[in-house]
Design a protein around this motif. Structure first.
Motif: not given
Length: 207
Positions: A32-36, A57-60, A66-76, A85-88
């Motif tokens: 996470l530190t490297d990505v940030a 949530i950590r990096l947004a 930050w647009k976070a996507t997944d195809f699993s309804a339960q995960m989302i 935050g409002d930007n996620l």
């Protein structure tokens, strides 16, 4: 395993997935530190396969959007229930259809490329959806580099419905796929003990 069976698999295990403990906290935090450090406050970021939203949530907070996507309804559903935050945004969508508001400054795909029905097609979409010089930041299980015994075990588990279908990347093959899609690999390392799970940062070449 069909697309629908893959969705059912991830929906079924979503709550167990959300409750699991991170096995190597130091490696996770280092990643996470490297990505940030590679992202800027003005960046628009797309994440494919966000799961229950922990990374997003950590990096947004460090980027514009930050647009976070997944195809699993339960995960989302689980991800959306967490404070953010409002930007996620958490969006329920297949990876192949997640690019409608491109271009992005960076696209993240953590432990998801090997799970896609057609990872090569998605890599082409990622490349087309990045700004020139934009980054693809990935961590990918390369099952093709596992020993015969482990591959056999996962084959049995998959037949029993206890493990998802995976693409058998090798590390070398993954690098070749990234380069064939038009990326320049700028960094590769391993966070944790598994060399078959490399973290690779690739850049879309400028025209």
């Amino acid at each position: 395993m069909s697309h629908e069976r893959q969705q059912r698999f991830w929906n079924r295990i979503a709550r167990r997935y959300a409750a699991r403990q991170i096995q190597d906290v130091a490696a996770y935090e280092a990643m996470l530190t490297d990505v940030a450090a590679r992202l800027a406050p003005s960046d628009r970021v797309l994440e494919l396969g966000c799961g229950t939203g922990g990374v997003a949530i950590r990096l947004a907070p460090g980027v514009q959007e930050w647009k976070a996507t997944d195809f699993s309804a339960q995960m989302i559903e689980i991800a959306r229930a967490k404070p953010a935050g409002d930007n996620l945004r958490f969006v329920l969508v297949d990876a192949e259809d997640a690019f409608d508001d491109a271009p992005f400054d960076a696209i993240c795909a953590f432990n998801v490329l090997h799970l896609l029905d057609d990872p090569h097609a998605v890599l082409a979409l990622i490349h087309a959806s990045l700004k020139p010089g934009g980054l693809l930041i990935t961590k990918t299980w390369c099952f093709g580099d596992l020993g015969t015994r482990w591959r056999g075990l996962f084959t049995v588990l998959r037949a029993l419905g206890l493990f998802p279908a995976v693409h058998g990347f090798t590390v070398a093959g993954l690098r070749q796929s990234l380069e064939k899609a038009g990326f320049e690999i700028v960094d590769q390392t391993v966070f944790g003990k598994h060399r078959q799970n490399p973290y690779i940062v690739a850049r879309r070449r400028s025209p």
